[in-house]
Design an enzyme around this catalytic site. Structure first.
Site, PDB file in Angstrom:
ATOM      1  N   ASP A  26       0.820  -1.215   0.000  1.00  0.00           N
ATOM      2  CA  ASP A  26       0.000   0.000   0.000  1.00  0.00           C
ATOM      3  C   ASP A  26       0.855   1.267   0.000  1.00  0.00           C
ATOM      4  O   ASP A  26       1.952   1.282   0.552  1.00  0.00           O
ATOM      5  CB  ASP A  26      -0.915  -0.021   1.239  1.00  0.00           C
ATOM      6  CG  ASP A  26      -2.036   0.985   1.142  1.00  0.00           C
ATOM      7  OD1 ASP A  26      -2.404   1.373   0.016  1.00  0.00           O
ATOM      8  OD2 ASP A  26      -2.554   1.392   2.198  1.00  0.00           O
ATOM      9  N   SER A  71      -7.564  -5.487  -4.825  1.00  0.00           N
ATOM     10  CA  SER A  71      -8.655  -6.040  -4.014  1.00  0.00           C
ATOM     11  C   SER A  71      -9.967  -6.035  -4.788  1.00  0.00           C
ATOM     12  O   SER A  71     -10.098  -5.357  -5.823  1.00  0.00           O
ATOM     13  CB  SER A  71      -8.819  -5.205  -2.730  1.00  0.00           C
ATOM     14  OG  SER A  71      -9.465  -3.975  -3.020  1.00  0.00           O
ATOM     15  N   THR A  72     -10.952  -6.762  -4.269  1.00  0.00           N
ATOM     16  CA  THR A  72     -12.290  -6.759  -4.888  1.00  0.00           C
ATOM     17  C   THR A  72     -12.893  -5.349  -4.837  1.00  0.00           C
ATOM     18  O   THR A  72     -13.794  -5.045  -5.619  1.00  0.00           O
ATOM     19  CB  THR A  72     -13.236  -7.755  -4.173  1.00  0.00           C
ATOM     20  OG1 THR A  72     -13.111  -7.581  -2.752  1.00  0.00           O
ATOM     21  CG2 THR A  72     -12.913  -9.190  -4.523  1.00  0.00           C
ATOM     22  N   GLU A  73     -12.407  -4.518  -3.919  1.00  0.00           N
ATOM     23  CA  GLU A  73     -12.922  -3.147  -3.796  1.00  0.00           C
ATOM     24  C   GLU A  73     -12.174  -2.157  -4.689  1.00  0.00           C
ATOM     25  O   GLU A  73     -12.631  -1.032  -4.896  1.00  0.00           O
ATOM     26  CB  GLU A  73     -12.825  -2.679  -2.334  1.00  0.00           C
ATOM     27  CG  GLU A  73     -13.836  -3.294  -1.383  1.00  0.00           C
ATOM     28  CD  GLU A  73     -13.533  -4.754  -1.038  1.00  0.00           C
ATOM     29  OE1 GLU A  73     -14.477  -5.555  -1.004  1.00  0.00           O
ATOM     30  OE2 GLU A  73     -12.364  -5.102  -0.825  1.00  0.00           O
ATOM     31  N   ASN A  74     -11.004  -2.548  -5.185  1.00  0.00           N
ATOM     32  CA  ASN A  74     -10.203  -1.597  -5.969  1.00  0.00           C
ATOM     33  C   ASN A  74     -10.821  -1.265  -7.339  1.00  0.00           C
ATOM     34  O   ASN A  74     -10.401  -0.297  -7.985  1.00  0.00           O
ATOM     35  CB  ASN A  74      -8.760  -2.103  -6.141  1.00  0.00           C
ATOM     36  CG  ASN A  74      -7.922  -2.008  -4.883  1.00  0.00           C
ATOM     37  OD1 ASN A  74      -7.036  -2.834  -4.638  1.00  0.00           O
ATOM     38  ND2 ASN A  74      -8.168  -0.996  -4.054  1.00  0.00           N
ATOM     39  N   GLU A 213       0.937 -12.242  13.210  1.00  0.00           N
ATOM     40  CA  GLU A 213       1.556 -11.037  13.780  1.00  0.00           C
ATOM     41  C   GLU A 213       1.529  -9.927  12.734  1.00  0.00           C
ATOM     42  O   GLU A 213       1.914 -10.152  11.575  1.00  0.00           O
ATOM     43  CB  GLU A 213       3.013 -11.326  14.174  1.00  0.00           C
ATOM     44  CG  GLU A 213       3.158 -12.325  15.293  1.00  0.00           C
ATOM     45  CD  GLU A 213       2.534 -11.855  16.596  1.00  0.00           C
ATOM     46  OE1 GLU A 213       2.566 -10.643  16.879  1.00  0.00           O
ATOM     47  OE2 GLU A 213       2.000 -12.717  17.322  1.00  0.00           O
TER      48      GLU A 213
HETATM   49  C1  IPE Z   1      -1.700   0.172  -3.324  1.00  0.00           C
HETATM   50  O1  IPE Z   1      -1.426   1.535  -3.334  1.00  0.00           O
HETATM   51  C2  IPE Z   1      -1.920  -0.396  -4.690  1.00  0.00           C
HETATM   52  C3  IPE Z   1      -3.298  -0.843  -4.955  1.00  0.00           C
HETATM   53  C4  IPE Z   1      -4.293  -0.774  -4.111  1.00  0.00           C
HETATM   54  C5  IPE Z   1      -3.550  -1.388  -6.268  1.00  0.00           C
HETATM   55  P1  IPE Z   1      -2.580   2.603  -3.335  1.00  0.00           P
HETATM   56  O2  IPE Z   1      -2.950   2.909  -4.753  1.00  0.00           O
HETATM   57  O3  IPE Z   1      -3.726   2.173  -2.489  1.00  0.00           O
HETATM   58  O4  IPE Z   1      -1.866   3.848  -2.693  1.00  0.00           O
HETATM   59  P2  IPE Z   1      -2.481   4.897  -1.689  1.00  0.00           P
HETATM   60  O5  IPE Z   1      -2.987   4.120  -0.521  1.00  0.00           O
HETATM   61  O6  IPE Z   1      -3.568   5.613  -2.414  1.00  0.00           O
HETATM   62  O7  IPE Z   1      -1.339   5.790  -1.336  1.00  0.00           O
HETATM   63  C1  IPE Z   2      -5.444  -2.592   0.092  1.00  0.00           C
HETATM   64  O1  IPE Z   2      -5.136  -1.264  -0.084  1.00  0.00           O
HETATM   65  C2  IPE Z   2      -5.402  -3.302  -1.215  1.00  0.00           C
HETATM   66  C3  IPE Z   2      -4.088  -3.431  -1.839  1.00  0.00           C
HETATM   67  C4  IPE Z   2      -2.959  -2.992  -1.370  1.00  0.00           C
HETATM   68  C5  IPE Z   2      -4.083  -4.124  -3.092  1.00  0.00           C
HETATM   69  P1  IPE Z   2      -6.251  -0.154  -0.304  1.00  0.00           P
HETATM   70  O2  IPE Z   2      -5.541   1.111  -0.555  1.00  0.00           O
HETATM   71  O3  IPE Z   2      -7.223  -0.597  -1.329  1.00  0.00           O
HETATM   72  O4  IPE Z   2      -6.980  -0.148   1.112  1.00  0.00           O
HETATM   73  P2  IPE Z   2      -7.793   0.996   1.835  1.00  0.00           P
HETATM   74  O5  IPE Z   2      -8.796   1.530   0.849  1.00  0.00           O
HETATM   75  O6  IPE Z   2      -6.817   2.046   2.241  1.00  0.00           O
HETATM   76  O7  IPE Z   2      -8.417   0.331   3.018  1.00  0.00           O
HETATM   77 MG    MG Z   3      -4.097   2.434  -0.504  1.00  0.00          MG
END
Ligand code: IPE
Ligand code: IPE
Ligand code: MG
Length: 246
Positions: A26, A71-74, A213
């Site tokens: 993330d 993720s399924t939410e992305n 952990e």
């Molecule tokens: C994680 O980085 C990658 C994916 C979720 C695909 P983010 O794109 O969520 O980065 P932030 O959290 O917005 O900084």
């Molecule tokens: C979790 O990160 C999913 C991945 C890293 C692929 P997100 O950025 O989607 O999670 P939230 O939205 O901050 O919870």
């Molecule tokens: Mg993120």
């Protein structure tokens, strides 16, 4: 891959390696924003770090590594960001097929492949098929993965088996559920690392993480290094895992 082998390692001999590490990759978007770059640039940088860290985990002897890639939410994200991510996945999977032929890493995908394009699905399957007989680290790439979705699927599979008379309701136990998750047959993660400073699990391995952990690190994923991984493993070594006992 001989040229990857000589890696500096700051872990001492007496350190206990987690058998299974999960990483919530993330912080790509924030990394890009800080540099006034498009979010896709953050994903590109994160993709490079993924390559380095997965190689490093394999080199130091980690048996299972699960990385949360999508993720399924992305899918809620803007179309141009999704398109950039799909392009990145495609590039990596083509590279893996082309360049990692002699590798020992077993590549698996956890998550529902259905919504991906036909060429991406084909690449995912080719990577799985082409690596399944290897003997190295298992690399689970979580793509279109959501743990609630995974549990719903397991419940449906169990219900179908009961309906078909293959099992009785009384046969249902924890192992039977675990055996119907994407991670069937694999040990639960010992350590989950979340860079980017967020204190949440975001639908990652809810069942499997019952006694995992957690190490939260205040670094964005594109800035994450092998030293940070060593640091997380050292932190893990200082934890007292009790599993409900004393
Ligand atoms: C994680 O980085 C990658 C994916 C979720 C695909 P983010 O794109 O969520 O980065 P932030 O959290 O917005 O900084
Ligand atoms: C979790 O990160 C999913 C991945 C890293 C692929 P997100 O950025 O989607 O999670 P939230 O939205 O901050 O919870
Ligand atoms: Mg993120």
């Amino acid at each position: 891959m001989a040229f990857f082998k000589k890696k500096k390692q700051s872990l001492s001999e007496d350190i206990v390696l987690p058998e299974h590490i999960g990483i919530i990759m993330d912080g790509n978007g924030r990394w890009a924003k800080k540099r006034r770059l498009p979010r896709s640039a953050g994903h590109n940088a994160g993709g490079k770090v993924f390559r380095t860290i997965s190689r490093y985990c394999s080199d130091i002897g980690i048996k299972y590594l699960t990385v949360y890639a999508f993720s399924t939410e992305n899918w809620k994200r803007p179309k141009e960001e999704i398109d950039a991510l799909m392009k990145l996945f495609k590039d990596y999977l083509e590279e893996a097929l082309r360049d990692f032929k002699d590798d020992s890493i077993i590549v698996r995908f956890i998550g529902d492949k259905t919504p991906f394009s036909d060429d991406l699905k084909a690449l995912m399957i080719e990577n799985e098929e082409g690596s399944k007989d290897r003997d190295g680290m298992v690399l689970n790439i979580a793509m279109n993965y959501g743990s609630r979705d995974e549990i719903v699927r397991a419940v449906k599979a169990v219900s179908a088996d009961v309906k078909d008379g293959k099992i009785n309701v009384d046969d249902i136990d924890e192992q039977l559920i675990s055996d119907r998750l994407y991670t069937a047959g694999q040990p639960d993660p010992d350590l989950i690392i979340r860079p980017s400073g967020e204190y949440r699990i975001s639908n990652f391995m809810l069942w499997q993480a019952a006694y995992t952990e957690f190490v939260i690190m205040n670094k964005l994923w594109p800035d994450f290094t092998t030293d940070d991984l060593d640091e997380a493993i050292k932190t893990f070594n200082n934890r007292n895992r009790r599993f409900g006992g004393v």
